[in-house]
Design an enzyme around this catalytic site. Structure first.
Site, PDB file in Angstrom:
ATOM      1  CG  HIS A  62     -69.727  22.461 -97.655  1.00  0.00           C
ATOM      2  ND1 HIS A  62     -71.157  22.763 -96.426  1.00  0.00           N
ATOM      3  CD2 HIS A  62     -69.115  23.228 -96.645  1.00  0.00           C
ATOM      4  CE1 HIS A  62     -70.908  23.793 -96.184  1.00  0.00           C
ATOM      5  NE2 HIS A  62     -69.253  23.919 -95.617  1.00  0.00           N
ATOM      6  CG  HIS A  67     -66.164  27.397 -94.952  1.00  0.00           C
ATOM      7  ND1 HIS A  67     -66.819  26.944 -96.125  1.00  0.00           N
ATOM      8  CD2 HIS A  67     -66.175  26.683 -93.835  1.00  0.00           C
ATOM      9  CE1 HIS A  67     -67.460  25.862 -95.762  1.00  0.00           C
ATOM     10  NE2 HIS A  67     -67.650  25.489 -94.480  1.00  0.00           N
TER      11      HIS A  67
END
Length: 322
Positions: free
Chosen positions: A222, A60
Site C-alpha cells: 500500500h 489488489h
C-alpha cells in the site's frame, strides 16, 4: 477527495460491491457470491476434501478472489479497499465452508488480516468448526534473517494457493496441508521496489510520496515504508540488487530448483516487467542454483497496487505446481 476523476468508478463507497458483482458476472462458470463479499467456487469440490480459504482487502485485483477456482482457493473473503474484512464476515465464510475434512485458512501477515483471522477462528472453535490457520510472511524488507513475525505477507501467497489447492484436490489431510505450507514458508522470499505509492480510489490519498528519480526497495503493497530510499537506477541494476538480497535470505545451493515471479502491482507495464524478468532470470541462471523457469511465463501482475518485483523459491517436491 475520491479518485473518480482519474478512474472509471461510480460512488466510491460502492467500489467493492460493484467490482465483485462484475467479477462473478464475467466468470459465472468459475465463481459466484455465496454472501456479501464472500467469493466461492461455482463448482465446489466435495466436502470430503479440505477447503482452502483466504481473506484480504479489495483493490489488489486479481488478488485474492481471482485465485478462487479448481485446484486453488475454495473461498475468498473480501474487505473494503485496502482493508481487512471483519471477523464476523470471515466467520460467516468459515460456517459456509464447514466440513469434516476441515478448513485451512491462509492469512497474509498484515495486522488487520491477522486480527480478523484470530477472532474468527475463536468463534469457529466455539461452534466446533475444524479450522487451522497458516500465516504467510515472505517479505524480507524487514532485513535478512529478521523475525518472521516482522515479515509481511506479499505475492508469495500465489504459488502457495496453487500448491495447497492441488494437494487438497488430491485428498491430502488438513495436517498434511499445514506441513506442506510450513515447508513452503521456509523456502520463499519476496521483495518489492517502488517509484511511487498507490492512490486510494475512495479518497485520493497516498501513504508515501517519493520524489521523482527516487525508488524504495522494500515498500509495502500500500506504500508502507521499506528498506530505504535511493536514487533510481536501471532495470538491470535494480533486478540484480533484488535478486542478490533474495538469495542472501534463501541461501540457495547447487542443485536447488528456483521459481521466479516478477509481479507488477498495477502501474508497471508488461514492457518493464519483461525487461526486469530478463535480468533476474540471467542472475539466477548463473551458478550456483540451476533455474527451473518463470512464474506465469514471465512478468505478470498478481496482487496489485504499486510498482513491485518479487522472487519466490518453493519446495522442490512441489516445484512443478507453481
Amino acid at each position: 477527495m475520491s479518485d473518480i476523476k482519474t478512474k472509471f468508478i461510480n460512488d466510491p463507497e460502492n467500489i467493492t460491491a460493484e467490482l465483485l458483482e462484475g467479477y462473478v458476472l464475467a466468470y459465472p462458470n468459475q465463481v459466484k457470491l455465496a454472501a456479501e463479499n464472500i467469493v466461492v467456487r461455482a463448482n465446489p469440490k466435495g466436502n470430503d476434501k479440505v477447503a482452502i480459504v483466504t481473506l484480504g482487502g479489495s483493490g489488489h485485483e486479481p488478488a485474492l478472489s481471482g485465485f478462487v477456482g479448481e485446484g486453488m482457493l475454495d473461498c475468498s473473503v473480501v474487505g473494503d479497499v485496502f482493508a481487512a474484512p471483519g471477523a464476523q464476515r470471515l466467520f460467516q465464510a468459515l460456517q459456509l465452508m464447514d466440513r469434516e475434512a476441515g478448513i485451512l485458512l491462509v492469512v497474509l501477515n498484515h495486522s488487520g488480516d491477522v486480527m480478523s483471522a484470530n477472532m474468527a477462528c475463536q468463534l469457529a472453535a466455539r461452534k466446533g468448526i475444524k479450522v487451522k490457520k497458516l500465516l504467510t510472511h515472505d517479505d524480507i524488507s524487514a532485513g535478512i534473517g529478521a523475525n518472521i513475525d516482522d515479515r509481511r505477507g506479499l505475492a508469495g501467497c500465489v504459488p502457495l494457493y496453487k500448491i495447497l489447492g492441488a494437494a487438497a484436490e488430491e485428498g491430502k489431510s488438513l495436517d498434511e496441508l499445514i506441513e506442506i505450507g510450513e515447508r513452503y514458508n521456509k523456502n520463499v522470499a519476496t521483495l518489492a521496489v517502488a517509484m511511487r505509492s498507490c492512490t486510494h480510489p475512495q479518497n485520493g490519498g497516498t501513504i508515501t510520496n517519493l520524489p521523482d528519480g527516487i525508488m524504495e526497495i522494500g515498500m509495502g503493497q500500500h506504500g508502507e515504508g521499506g528498506g530505504g530510499q535511493k536514487p533510481l537506477v536501471s532495470a538491470d541494476d535494480t533486478a540484480a540488487e533484488m535478486v542478490d538480497l533474495l538469495c542472501q535470505q534463501l541461501q540457495p545451493k547447487a542443485g536447488d530448483k528456483m521459481l521466479l515471479i516478477i509481479n507488477g502491482v498495477g502501474a508497471t507495464t508488461h514492457m518493464e516487467l519483461n525487461i526486469i524478468f530478463r535480468k533476474a532470470y540471467k542472475e539466477l541462471e548463473a551458478p550456483p542454483p540451476p533455474f527451473c523457469g518463470g512464474g506465469g511465463g514471465g512478468g505478470k501482475p498478481y496482487p496489485r497496487d504499486l510498482d513491485r518485483t518479487g522472487a519466490s523459491r518453493i519446495p522442490d517436491d512441489y516445484g512443478d505446481l507453481g
